[in-house]
Design a protein around this motif. Structure first.
Motif, PDB file in Angstrom:
ATOM      1  N   GLN A 197       2.140  17.390  10.984  1.00  9.76           N
ATOM      2  CA  GLN A 197       2.213  17.480  12.553  1.00  9.76           C
ATOM      3  C   GLN A 197       1.200  16.896  13.108  1.00  9.76           C
ATOM      4  OE1 GLN A 197       3.844  21.968  11.911  1.00  9.76           O
ATOM      5  NE2 GLN A 197       2.220  21.600  13.486  1.00  9.76           N
ATOM      6  N   ASN A 198       0.242  16.423  12.497  1.00 10.65           N
ATOM      7  CA  ASN A 198      -0.902  15.742  13.104  1.00 10.65           C
ATOM      8  C   ASN A 198      -1.448  14.584  12.054  1.00 10.65           C
ATOM      9  OD1 ASN A 198      -1.525  17.143  15.710  1.00 10.65           O
ATOM     10  ND2 ASN A 198      -1.614  18.813  14.107  1.00 10.65           N
ATOM     11  N   ILE A 199      -0.549  13.371  11.991  1.00  7.55           N
ATOM     12  CA  ILE A 199      -0.831  12.427  11.046  1.00  7.55           C
ATOM     13  C   ILE A 199      -1.996  11.354  11.517  1.00  7.55           C
ATOM     14  CG2 ILE A 199       0.014  10.405   9.623  1.00  7.55           C
ATOM     15  CD1 ILE A 199       2.898  11.778  10.028  1.00  7.55           C
ATOM     16  N   PRO A 200      -3.236  11.285  10.513  1.00  6.32           N
ATOM     17  CA  PRO A 200      -4.343  10.771  11.173  1.00  6.32           C
ATOM     18  C   PRO A 200      -4.022   9.182  10.792  1.00  6.32           C
ATOM     19  CG  PRO A 200      -4.643  11.700   8.878  1.00  6.32           C
ATOM     20  CD  PRO A 200      -3.291  12.080   9.623  1.00  6.32           C
ATOM     21  N   PHE A 201      -3.367   8.698  11.208  1.00  7.25           N
ATOM     22  CA  PHE A 201      -2.975   7.156  11.285  1.00  7.25           C
ATOM     23  C   PHE A 201      -2.782   6.559  12.629  1.00  7.25           C
ATOM     24  CE2 PHE A 201      -2.213   8.376   6.796  1.00  7.25           C
ATOM     25  CZ  PHE A 201      -2.986   7.547   6.164  1.00  7.25           C
ATOM     26  N   ALA A 202      -2.924   5.488  12.858  1.00  9.74           N
ATOM     27  CA  ALA A 202      -2.804   4.527  14.248  1.00  9.74           C
ATOM     28  C   ALA A 202      -1.075   4.446  14.305  1.00  9.74           C
ATOM     29  CB  ALA A 202      -3.528   3.303  14.158  1.00  9.74           C
ATOM     30  N   ASP A 203      -0.698   4.199  15.393  1.00  4.94           N
ATOM     31  CA  ASP A 203       0.607   3.887  15.824  1.00  4.94           C
ATOM     32  C   ASP A 203       0.903   2.615  15.145  1.00  4.94           C
ATOM     33  OD1 ASP A 203      -0.181   5.701  17.796  1.00  4.94           O
ATOM     34  OD2 ASP A 203       0.433   4.551  19.563  1.00  4.94           O
ATOM     35  N   GLN A 232       0.813  -1.143   0.195  1.00  8.20           N
ATOM     36  CA  GLN A 232       0.009   0.008   0.077  1.00  8.20           C
ATOM     37  C   GLN A 232       0.886   1.223  -0.071  1.00  8.20           C
ATOM     38  OE1 GLN A 232      -2.312   0.456   3.679  1.00  8.20           O
ATOM     39  NE2 GLN A 232      -3.615   1.714   2.525  1.00  8.20           N
ATOM     40  N   VAL A 233       0.556   2.325  -1.005  1.00  4.75           N
ATOM     41  CA  VAL A 233       1.284   3.392  -1.011  1.00  4.75           C
ATOM     42  C   VAL A 233       0.326   4.502  -0.844  1.00  4.75           C
ATOM     43  CG1 VAL A 233       2.850   4.861  -2.264  1.00  4.75           C
ATOM     44  CG2 VAL A 233       3.043   2.750  -2.151  1.00  4.75           C
ATOM     45  N   ILE A 234       0.758   5.227   0.297  1.00  2.00           N
ATOM     46  CA  ILE A 234      -0.253   6.554   0.274  1.00  2.00           C
ATOM     47  C   ILE A 234       0.409   7.988   0.241  1.00  2.00           C
ATOM     48  CG2 ILE A 234      -1.688   7.982   2.043  1.00  2.00           C
ATOM     49  CD1 ILE A 234      -2.070   5.117   3.593  1.00  2.00           C
ATOM     50  N   LEU A 235       0.057   8.541  -0.984  1.00  5.75           N
ATOM     51  CA  LEU A 235       0.648   9.971  -1.109  1.00  5.75           C
ATOM     52  C   LEU A 235      -0.243  10.990  -0.312  1.00  5.75           C
ATOM     53  CD1 LEU A 235       2.364  11.918  -3.159  1.00  5.75           C
ATOM     54  CD2 LEU A 235       0.692  11.499  -4.717  1.00  5.75           C
ATOM     55  N   SER A 236       0.477  11.767   0.237  1.00  4.92           N
ATOM     56  CA  SER A 236      -0.097  12.846   1.164  1.00  4.92           C
ATOM     57  C   SER A 236       0.726  14.067   0.900  1.00  4.92           C
ATOM     58  CB  SER A 236      -0.139  12.358   2.470  1.00  4.92           C
ATOM     59  OG  SER A 236       1.121  12.326   3.118  1.00  4.92           O
ATOM     60  N   ASP A 237      -0.080  15.199   1.222  1.00  3.58           N
ATOM     61  CA  ASP A 237       0.349  16.446   1.153  1.00  3.58           C
ATOM     62  C   ASP A 237      -0.595  17.474   1.826  1.00  3.58           C
ATOM     63  OD1 ASP A 237       2.782  17.863  -0.902  1.00  3.58           O
ATOM     64  OD2 ASP A 237       1.475  19.148   0.040  1.00  3.58           O
ATOM     65  N   ARG A 263       5.702   7.703  15.573  1.00  6.70           N
ATOM     66  CA  ARG A 263       4.743   7.118  16.029  1.00  6.70           C
ATOM     67  C   ARG A 263       4.023   6.242  14.975  1.00  6.70           C
ATOM     68  NH1 ARG A 263      -0.835   7.643  15.627  1.00  6.70           N
ATOM     69  NH2 ARG A 263      -0.555   9.681  14.407  1.00  6.70           N
ATOM     70  N   ILE A 264       3.857   6.687  13.857  1.00  6.99           N
ATOM     71  CA  ILE A 264       2.940   5.686  12.678  1.00  6.99           C
ATOM     72  C   ILE A 264       3.917   4.513  12.238  1.00  6.99           C
ATOM     73  CG2 ILE A 264       1.503   7.497  12.538  1.00  6.99           C
ATOM     74  CD1 ILE A 264       2.955   7.974   9.739  1.00  6.99           C
ATOM     75  N   LEU A 265       5.031   4.616  12.281  1.00  4.85           N
ATOM     76  CA  LEU A 265       6.098   3.650  11.924  1.00  4.85           C
ATOM     77  C   LEU A 265       6.074   2.369  12.881  1.00  4.85           C
ATOM     78  CD1 LEU A 265       9.485   5.536  10.535  1.00  4.85           C
ATOM     79  CD2 LEU A 265       8.019   3.720   9.236  1.00  4.85           C
ATOM     80  N   LYS A 266       6.026   1.140  12.124  1.00  5.76           N
ATOM     81  CA  LYS A 266       6.255  -0.181  12.661  1.00  5.76           C
ATOM     82  C   LYS A 266       7.627  -0.136  13.327  1.00  5.76           C
ATOM     83  CE  LYS A 266       3.531  -2.886   9.433  1.00  5.76           C
ATOM     84  NZ  LYS A 266       3.630  -3.649   8.288  1.00  5.76           N
ATOM     85  N   PRO A 267       7.857  -0.812  14.315  1.00  6.66           N
ATOM     86  CA  PRO A 267       9.080  -1.392  14.935  1.00  6.66           C
ATOM     87  C   PRO A 267       9.999  -2.024  13.690  1.00  6.66           C
ATOM     88  CG  PRO A 267       7.521  -1.903  16.410  1.00  6.66           C
ATOM     89  CD  PRO A 267       6.578  -1.592  15.204  1.00  6.66           C
TER      90      PRO A 267
END
Lengths: 246, 166
Positions: A120-126, A86-91, A153-157
């Motif tokens: 600064q406020n990324i709407p994805f889970a940890d 999955q690739v999400i392009l954001s801006d 925060r949103i990156l997996k280990p």
């Protein structure tokens, strides 16, 4: 008294920076790719190619490209993650996302998701993504520390952060040429090609205000990343910082 | 650049399904060749390996050896035997070190083919030559240094020719 931050060489009220940056990118969006090619003599393509090669992204991975603009990285990530990924392009800027959507269609790339968001406020889970990338976007973010904390925060280990950004060169000769080019040539070219000299004056100024390689590395580590290293590209004019969350 | 080449090669190996990283997962191994400028960390996580030069965090296993011993390892020399001969210094879990050595011994791929995807044919050809030198040469160190020079600082190669007449 209102808090201030920098917008290029100017001090502005912190809350105003976001809309000022939006104005810059609203103005240049339609000519953004052309200007990148002209101003960097095409080198931005090599810098991005190196970024992708350094990402260690695999088939099935989830990738978030922040400040992804016209989608250069997203196109390449999409090929790497395959249909199971999955690739999400954001801006933060809708005009840039619109250009990104057009660019992907023109390149025959489908399956990339688009989202307008503030880094600064990324709407994805940890612990969601295997890789988060941001190319030439961090310097435009008002609170970089908060954005880096969000990326962590949103990156997996085991996830990897890639920051491709203008930086500082140690070569005095290159520095002199680069200063002349940035402040005397770039804004003029911006005026001629994109009909917007001021935005490219901001570009040159914002690069000078951006933290140098070591400072940014410290910021990445302070955000919680276990490792961070950087690679200078084109003599340090650009640097790729790679952070790993263990 | 060496660690970039190494990282690409190791992850190619993992992608091809030739390696199960399970036992190494979550481990950080520091690996240093004392007589060459190769000092890297292998971060094994998320079913991939990151090879970095950053030394800002705690490591699980520290491996130090000379390049000649490393080449012997790549050519199949037994780690335990080298440990017995004090030719290799390991701080930390020897079993984990053995897993890394096993992995490095498996790098028998065409680096040229792997790298050409990322960095173009000419550069990949130089890197491929480096890999082959590493694996096959009997008197490897001088050849390795020569190849590293070619790969990393290509202009210095011109010194070889500067005093030669046409």
């Amino acid at each position: 008294m209102d808090k201030t931050t920098h917008f290029g060489f100017k001090d502005v009220v912190t809350d105003d920076k976001q809309s000022l940056v939006r104005g810059v990118f609203d103005s240049v969006a339609s000519k953004y790719d052309l200007m990148n090619d002209v101003l960097s003599f095409g080198a931005h393509r090599l810098w991005k190619r190196y970024t992708i090669a350094s990402s260690n992204v695999k088939v099935g991975d989830k990738v978030l490209d922040l400040a992804g603009g016209t989608g250069d990285l997203a196109i390449k990530f999409r090929k790497k993650v395959g249909d199971s990924g999955q690739v999400i392009l954001s801006d933060i800027n809708a005009a840039m996302l619109g250009e990104g959507r057009k660019n992907l269609i023109n390149n025959g790339v489908f399956g990339v998701e688009f989202i307008q968001l503030n880094a600064q406020n990324i709407p994805f889970a940890d612990n969601t993504f295997d890789c988060v990338s941001i190319a030439f976007g961090l310097r435009n973010i008002t609170d970089k520390d908060q954005a880096l904390a969000e990326m962590h925060r949103i990156l997996k280990p085991g996830g990897c952060l890639l920051i491709l950004e203008f930086s500082k060169t140690d070569s005095e000769l290159l520095k002199k040429f680069y200063d002349f080019y940035s402040f005397s040539v770039m804004p003029k070219l911006g005026g001629i090609i994109a009909n917007d000299e001021d935005s490219y004056q901001y570009l040159a100024e914002s690069i000078r205000k951006h933290p140098d390689q070591e400072t940014l590395k410290t910021m990445v580590l302070d955000a919680g990343f276990s490792f961070c290293e950087y690679h200078n590209l084109s003599g340090g004019i650009v640097a790729l910082h790679k952070g790993i969350k263990v | 650049m060496q660690h970039f080449v190494l990282e690409q090669a190791l992850n190619y190996l993992i992608d091809q399904g030739g390696v199960n990283l399970g036992a190494l997962n979550g481990k950080v191994l520091h690996f240093a060749l004392e007589d060459l400028a190769l000092d890297v960390n292998f971060i094994c996580t998320n079913n991939r390996i990151f090879v970095t030069t950053d030394a800002t965090t705690a490591i699980d296993v520290d491996i130090k050896l000379k390049s000649s011993v490393f080449l012997a390892l790549l050519q199949g020399e037994d780690l335990t035997e080298l440990l017995r001969q004090d030719k290799i210094i390991i701080h930390g879990d020897v079993k984990t070190a053995q897993l890394l050595v096993d992995l490095l011994q498996q790098i028998d791929i065409d680096l040229e083919e792997v790298l050409s995807k990322y960095i173009g044919d000419i550069f990949a050809h130089q890197a491929g030559k480096l890999g082959k030198t590493f694996k096959k040469s009997k008197n490897s160190i001088e050849a390795l240094k020569d190849e590293l020079t070619t790969l990393l600082v290509a202009p210095s190669k011109s010194n070889l020719f500067k005093d030669k007449g046409i």
